[in-house]
Design a protein around this motif. Sequence first.
Motif, PDB file in Angstrom:
ATOM      1  N   GLU A 116      37.975 -18.120 -10.824  1.00  0.00           N
ATOM      2  CA  GLU A 116      39.073 -18.894 -11.403  1.00  0.00           C
ATOM      3  C   GLU A 116      39.354 -20.079 -10.496  1.00  0.00           C
ATOM      4  O   GLU A 116      38.752 -20.211  -9.418  1.00  0.00           O
ATOM      5  CB  GLU A 116      40.320 -18.023 -11.567  1.00  0.00           C
ATOM      6  CG  GLU A 116      40.844 -17.472 -10.262  1.00  0.00           C
ATOM      7  CD  GLU A 116      42.028 -16.547 -10.447  1.00  0.00           C
ATOM      8  OE1 GLU A 116      42.864 -16.502  -9.536  1.00  0.00           O
ATOM      9  OE2 GLU A 116      42.118 -15.874 -11.483  1.00  0.00           O
ATOM     10  N   HIS A 117      40.264 -20.916 -10.896  1.00  0.00           N
ATOM     11  CA  HIS A 117      40.647 -22.116 -10.162  1.00  0.00           C
ATOM     12  C   HIS A 117      40.974 -21.781  -8.707  1.00  0.00           C
ATOM     13  O   HIS A 117      41.731 -20.859  -8.435  1.00  0.00           O
ATOM     14  CB  HIS A 117      41.873 -22.740 -10.843  1.00  0.00           C
ATOM     15  CG  HIS A 117      42.264 -24.051 -10.275  1.00  0.00           C
ATOM     16  ND1 HIS A 117      43.083 -24.157  -9.175  1.00  0.00           N
ATOM     17  CD2 HIS A 117      41.951 -25.312 -10.641  1.00  0.00           C
ATOM     18  CE1 HIS A 117      43.271 -25.431  -8.899  1.00  0.00           C
ATOM     19  NE2 HIS A 117      42.596 -26.153  -9.775  1.00  0.00           N
ATOM     20  N   GLY A 118      40.349 -22.513  -7.784  1.00  0.00           N
ATOM     21  CA  GLY A 118      40.702 -22.405  -6.381  1.00  0.00           C
ATOM     22  C   GLY A 118      40.106 -21.263  -5.593  1.00  0.00           C
ATOM     23  O   GLY A 118      40.474 -21.077  -4.433  1.00  0.00           O
ATOM     24  N   VAL A 119      39.165 -20.484  -6.141  1.00  0.00           N
ATOM     25  CA  VAL A 119      38.622 -19.335  -5.406  1.00  0.00           C
ATOM     26  C   VAL A 119      37.471 -19.708  -4.486  1.00  0.00           C
ATOM     27  O   VAL A 119      36.958 -18.853  -3.768  1.00  0.00           O
ATOM     28  CB  VAL A 119      38.158 -18.188  -6.346  1.00  0.00           C
ATOM     29  CG1 VAL A 119      39.301 -17.671  -7.173  1.00  0.00           C
ATOM     30  CG2 VAL A 119      36.977 -18.618  -7.202  1.00  0.00           C
ATOM     31  N   GLY A 120      37.061 -20.980  -4.489  1.00  0.00           N
ATOM     32  CA  GLY A 120      35.889 -21.366  -3.720  1.00  0.00           C
ATOM     33  C   GLY A 120      36.195 -22.224  -2.514  1.00  0.00           C
ATOM     34  O   GLY A 120      37.272 -22.804  -2.376  1.00  0.00           O
ATOM     35  N   ARG A 121      35.210 -22.287  -1.647  1.00  0.00           N
ATOM     36  CA  ARG A 121      35.258 -23.177  -0.485  1.00  0.00           C
ATOM     37  C   ARG A 121      34.030 -24.076  -0.575  1.00  0.00           C
ATOM     38  O   ARG A 121      32.898 -23.579  -0.606  1.00  0.00           O
ATOM     39  CB  ARG A 121      35.245 -22.371   0.813  1.00  0.00           C
ATOM     40  CG  ARG A 121      35.254 -23.234   2.054  1.00  0.00           C
ATOM     41  CD  ARG A 121      35.401 -22.380   3.322  1.00  0.00           C
ATOM     42  NE  ARG A 121      35.489 -23.208   4.501  1.00  0.00           N
ATOM     43  CZ  ARG A 121      36.572 -23.848   4.905  1.00  0.00           C
ATOM     44  NH1 ARG A 121      37.687 -23.760   4.206  1.00  0.00           N
ATOM     45  NH2 ARG A 121      36.558 -24.576   6.007  1.00  0.00           N
ATOM     46  N   LEU A 122      34.256 -25.382  -0.619  1.00  0.00           N
ATOM     47  CA  LEU A 122      33.171 -26.357  -0.653  1.00  0.00           C
ATOM     48  C   LEU A 122      32.643 -26.499   0.767  1.00  0.00           C
ATOM     49  O   LEU A 122      33.348 -26.975   1.651  1.00  0.00           O
ATOM     50  CB  LEU A 122      33.680 -27.699  -1.191  1.00  0.00           C
ATOM     51  CG  LEU A 122      32.659 -28.822  -1.343  1.00  0.00           C
ATOM     52  CD1 LEU A 122      31.563 -28.449  -2.338  1.00  0.00           C
ATOM     53  CD2 LEU A 122      33.354 -30.117  -1.779  1.00  0.00           C
ATOM     54  N   VAL A 123      31.410 -26.022   0.995  1.00  0.00           N
ATOM     55  CA  VAL A 123      30.850 -26.003   2.347  1.00  0.00           C
ATOM     56  C   VAL A 123      29.775 -27.067   2.558  1.00  0.00           C
ATOM     57  O   VAL A 123      29.402 -27.346   3.687  1.00  0.00           O
ATOM     58  CB  VAL A 123      30.318 -24.609   2.725  1.00  0.00           C
ATOM     59  CG1 VAL A 123      31.461 -23.600   2.773  1.00  0.00           C
ATOM     60  CG2 VAL A 123      29.219 -24.148   1.791  1.00  0.00           C
ATOM     61  N   ALA A 124      29.286 -27.659   1.480  1.00  0.00           N
ATOM     62  CA  ALA A 124      28.306 -28.737   1.597  1.00  0.00           C
ATOM     63  C   ALA A 124      28.318 -29.553   0.307  1.00  0.00           C
ATOM     64  O   ALA A 124      28.562 -29.022  -0.781  1.00  0.00           O
ATOM     65  CB  ALA A 124      26.902 -28.197   1.851  1.00  0.00           C
ATOM     66  N   TYR A 125      28.069 -30.838   0.470  1.00  0.00           N
ATOM     67  CA  TYR A 125      27.916 -31.730  -0.678  1.00  0.00           C
ATOM     68  C   TYR A 125      26.845 -32.734  -0.300  1.00  0.00           C
ATOM     69  O   TYR A 125      26.863 -33.283   0.799  1.00  0.00           O
ATOM     70  CB  TYR A 125      29.230 -32.451  -1.021  1.00  0.00           C
ATOM     71  CG  TYR A 125      29.011 -33.520  -2.052  1.00  0.00           C
ATOM     72  CD1 TYR A 125      28.801 -33.178  -3.379  1.00  0.00           C
ATOM     73  CD2 TYR A 125      28.957 -34.856  -1.706  1.00  0.00           C
ATOM     74  CE1 TYR A 125      28.555 -34.141  -4.335  1.00  0.00           C
ATOM     75  CE2 TYR A 125      28.709 -35.835  -2.647  1.00  0.00           C
ATOM     76  CZ  TYR A 125      28.516 -35.475  -3.957  1.00  0.00           C
ATOM     77  OH  TYR A 125      28.250 -36.427  -4.890  1.00  0.00           O
ATOM     78  N   TRP A 126      25.908 -32.948  -1.211  1.00  0.00           N
ATOM     79  CA  TRP A 126      24.823 -33.887  -0.951  1.00  0.00           C
ATOM     80  C   TRP A 126      24.454 -34.579  -2.253  1.00  0.00           C
ATOM     81  O   TRP A 126      24.420 -33.951  -3.311  1.00  0.00           O
ATOM     82  CB  TRP A 126      23.603 -33.140  -0.410  1.00  0.00           C
ATOM     83  CG  TRP A 126      22.455 -34.047  -0.098  1.00  0.00           C
ATOM     84  CD1 TRP A 126      22.263 -34.757   1.056  1.00  0.00           C
ATOM     85  CD2 TRP A 126      21.354 -34.347  -0.948  1.00  0.00           C
ATOM     86  NE1 TRP A 126      21.102 -35.488   0.958  1.00  0.00           N
ATOM     87  CE2 TRP A 126      20.526 -35.249  -0.261  1.00  0.00           C
ATOM     88  CE3 TRP A 126      20.995 -33.949  -2.224  1.00  0.00           C
ATOM     89  CZ2 TRP A 126      19.351 -35.750  -0.809  1.00  0.00           C
ATOM     90  CZ3 TRP A 126      19.819 -34.452  -2.772  1.00  0.00           C
ATOM     91  CH2 TRP A 126      19.022 -35.342  -2.060  1.00  0.00           C
ATOM     92  N   ALA A 127      24.213 -35.862  -2.160  1.00  0.00           N
ATOM     93  CA  ALA A 127      23.722 -36.633  -3.307  1.00  0.00           C
ATOM     94  C   ALA A 127      22.534 -37.450  -2.838  1.00  0.00           C
ATOM     95  O   ALA A 127      22.563 -38.020  -1.729  1.00  0.00           O
ATOM     96  CB  ALA A 127      24.812 -37.542  -3.857  1.00  0.00           C
ATOM     97  N   PRO A 128      21.489 -37.510  -3.663  1.00  0.00           N
ATOM     98  CA  PRO A 128      20.322 -38.295  -3.260  1.00  0.00           C
ATOM     99  C   PRO A 128      20.673 -39.769  -3.158  1.00  0.00           C
ATOM    100  O   PRO A 128      21.560 -40.234  -3.875  1.00  0.00           O
ATOM    101  CB  PRO A 128      19.302 -38.052  -4.367  1.00  0.00           C
ATOM    102  CG  PRO A 128      19.999 -37.332  -5.449  1.00  0.00           C
ATOM    103  CD  PRO A 128      21.325 -36.883  -4.946  1.00  0.00           C
ATOM    104  N   PRO A 129      19.988 -40.486  -2.271  1.00  0.00           N
ATOM    105  CA  PRO A 129      20.245 -41.924  -2.190  1.00  0.00           C
ATOM    106  C   PRO A 129      19.982 -42.594  -3.529  1.00  0.00           C
ATOM    107  O   PRO A 129      19.062 -42.217  -4.242  1.00  0.00           O
ATOM    108  CB  PRO A 129      19.262 -42.417  -1.136  1.00  0.00           C
ATOM    109  CG  PRO A 129      18.693 -41.202  -0.486  1.00  0.00           C
ATOM    110  CD  PRO A 129      18.952 -40.040  -1.379  1.00  0.00           C
ATOM    111  N   SER A 130      20.820 -43.538  -3.864  1.00  0.00           N
ATOM    112  CA  SER A 130      20.621 -44.218  -5.165  1.00  0.00           C
ATOM    113  C   SER A 130      19.691 -45.389  -5.033  1.00  0.00           C
ATOM    114  O   SER A 130      19.293 -45.806  -4.018  1.00  0.00           O
ATOM    115  CB  SER A 130      21.954 -44.664  -5.724  1.00  0.00           C
ATOM    116  OG  SER A 130      22.674 -45.413  -4.769  1.00  0.00           O
TER     117      SER A 130
END
Length: 151
Positions: free
Chosen positions: A137-151
């Motif tokens: 449900e809403h808010g149960v997670g922890r964002l531990v990494a975010y990556w986007a390929p170079p554009s």
Amino acid sequence: MTPTTTPAVRPRREQAPASGRWLARNGLGFDLVLSSTAVRCQETWTLVGRELPAPRRTSYDERLYEATPSDLVTLLQEVDDDVDDLLIVGHNPGLHWLADTLTGEAEGDLLAQLNVSGFPASAVALLTLDAPWSGVEHGVGRLVAYWAPPS
């Protein structure tokens, strides 16, 4: 006649393998890959999967296409308890919404990065969840990494 590649296809074909390499470099493996039935998602998963060391169990679900926020949460709540690590290959704005709404906590400025970038094609948001799949449900997670390929 010369074949052409539309701008929407070219980034996926170039960026999806980069995402797969990022996942592999970070030692990420998945018990299950849940992918939209859309051809572009299936192609994206094929390109990502080629970069990973072992085959993955994949389930294609048409409900991921144009999924509403409640559709996405329902899909997660249906995941079997034997699945520890899940990769979702789907569409925006749904996946961006899902990563944002599940994030109750985030490492550093990752949530700001996610929201500023708009979650471009082949981006990866890695969340850990503090609940079983049935309790997502809403808010149960922890964002531990975010990556986007170079554009």
